[in-house]
Design an enzyme around this catalytic site. Structure first.
Site, PDB file in Angstrom:
ATOM      1  N   SER A  40       0.862  -1.184   0.000  1.00 32.12           N
ATOM      2  CA  SER A  40       0.000   0.000   0.000  1.00 32.12           C
ATOM      3  C   SER A  40       0.896   1.230   0.000  1.00 32.12           C
ATOM      4  O   SER A  40       2.071   1.158   0.383  1.00 32.12           O
ATOM      5  CB  SER A  40      -0.877  -0.007   1.259  1.00 32.12           C
ATOM      6  OG  SER A  40      -1.429   1.266   1.517  1.00 32.12           O
TER       7      SER A  40
ATOM      8  N   TYR B 210      -1.189  -1.574  10.680  1.00 33.62           N
ATOM      9  CA  TYR B 210      -1.452  -1.810   9.267  1.00 33.62           C
ATOM     10  C   TYR B 210      -0.356  -1.194   8.400  1.00 33.62           C
ATOM     11  O   TYR B 210       0.206  -1.860   7.518  1.00 33.62           O
ATOM     12  CB  TYR B 210      -2.805  -1.220   8.884  1.00 33.62           C
ATOM     13  CG  TYR B 210      -3.107  -1.297   7.409  1.00 33.62           C
ATOM     14  CD1 TYR B 210      -3.560  -2.476   6.831  1.00 33.62           C
ATOM     15  CD2 TYR B 210      -2.921  -0.181   6.583  1.00 33.62           C
ATOM     16  CE1 TYR B 210      -3.832  -2.547   5.468  1.00 33.62           C
ATOM     17  CE2 TYR B 210      -3.199  -0.243   5.227  1.00 33.62           C
ATOM     18  CZ  TYR B 210      -3.642  -1.431   4.669  1.00 33.62           C
ATOM     19  OH  TYR B 210      -3.898  -1.498   3.326  1.00 33.62           O
TER      20      TYR B 210
END
Length: 258
Positions: free
Chosen positions: A138, A151
């Site tokens: 990401s 995360y």
């Protein structure tokens, strides 16, 4: 006909990978927790594209999950030509005040399962002198994100790990790519319990299909890394490494705190 194993295949980017690869006449092994969704997707793709689709229902946070998946693949006599480690999730909130068990599960799924599956299938690809691995990171992997700490850290691990594997395995004919999407039109924000106002303020979102197509093109081109996002978001991610850390963290904390 090549075969691809896709984790987290029942929705979002995983489903988009399944749709696109099926259209390119690739047999599939779809892995996720939702048996009903997987079976529906498998039937749809088999009927539409006349390919072979196998389904594995598994929670990758369970102990020895990767070994169990590998054994199923071996029992079925399948050769995995492309491994797509897509399964993952996040949780918005203050780390100290959040659900500790859920934070550990993020690490188990986003990192441990990815590493374990990669180590199971990579040696076989090297022996054949061919194959590919796509790890889904990401743009959050380029900098720490307060209130999304575990995360973002897990995605930073995936980014670093994958780029190192690209260098190790390129001489063996095995391509390793890490794809770093920006905001995507999926259920991520809802599932991660993002505040509505913060989710709405997010930059322009890409479609999962566009992310997948750009990722597959980057794999074909032999790239180690691809950022699938608009130019502004991509540039911001790269520049974040040049900003003094104290300033960067203060800016990010102010943006992400509700």
């Amino acid at each position: 006909m090549p075969t691809a194993l896709i984790t987290g295949a029942s929705s979002g980017i995983g489903k988009a990978f399944a749709d696109e690869l099926a259209a390119r006449q690739t047999n599939l092994v779809l892995l996720a927790r939702s048996e009903e969704k997987l079976n529906q997707l498998a039937k749809q793709l088999q009927d539409q594209y006349k390919i072979k689709v196998d389904v594995i229902v598994k929670d990758l946070t369970e102990a020895n999950a990767a070994a169990a998946v590998f054994d199923v693949i071996k029992t079925k006599g399948l050769t995995i030509d492309l491994l797509i480690n897509n399964a993952g999730f996040g949780e918005y909130g203050d780390f100290a005040e959040g659900d500790g068990e859920k934070q550990v599960k993020i690490v188990q799924l986003n990192i441990l399962a990815l590493v374990d599956l990669t180590h199971k299938f990579l040696p076989l690809m090297r022996q054949r002198g061919a194959g590919g691995i796509i790890n889904v990171s990401s743009i959050t992997g380029f900098q720490p994100i307060p209130y999304l700490s575990v995360y973002a850290a897990s995605k930073a691990f995936i980014l670093s790990f994958s780029e190192a594997l690209w260098a190790e395995n390129f001489p063996y004919g095995v391509r390793v790519l890490v794809t770093c999407p920006g905001p995507i039109e999926t259920n991520f924000f809802a599932e991660a319990n993002f505040p509505t106002a913060l989710a709405r303020s997010t930059d322009k979102m890409y479609s999962a299909k566009k992310v997948v197509c750009e990722t597959l093109q980057a794999l074909e081109n032999g790239l180690p890394t691809v950022i699938t996002s608009d130019i502004t978001t991509s540039l911001r991610s790269k520049l974040s490494r040049l900003i003094p850390r104290k300033i960067l963290l203060s800016m990010l904390a102010k943006h992400f705190k509700t």
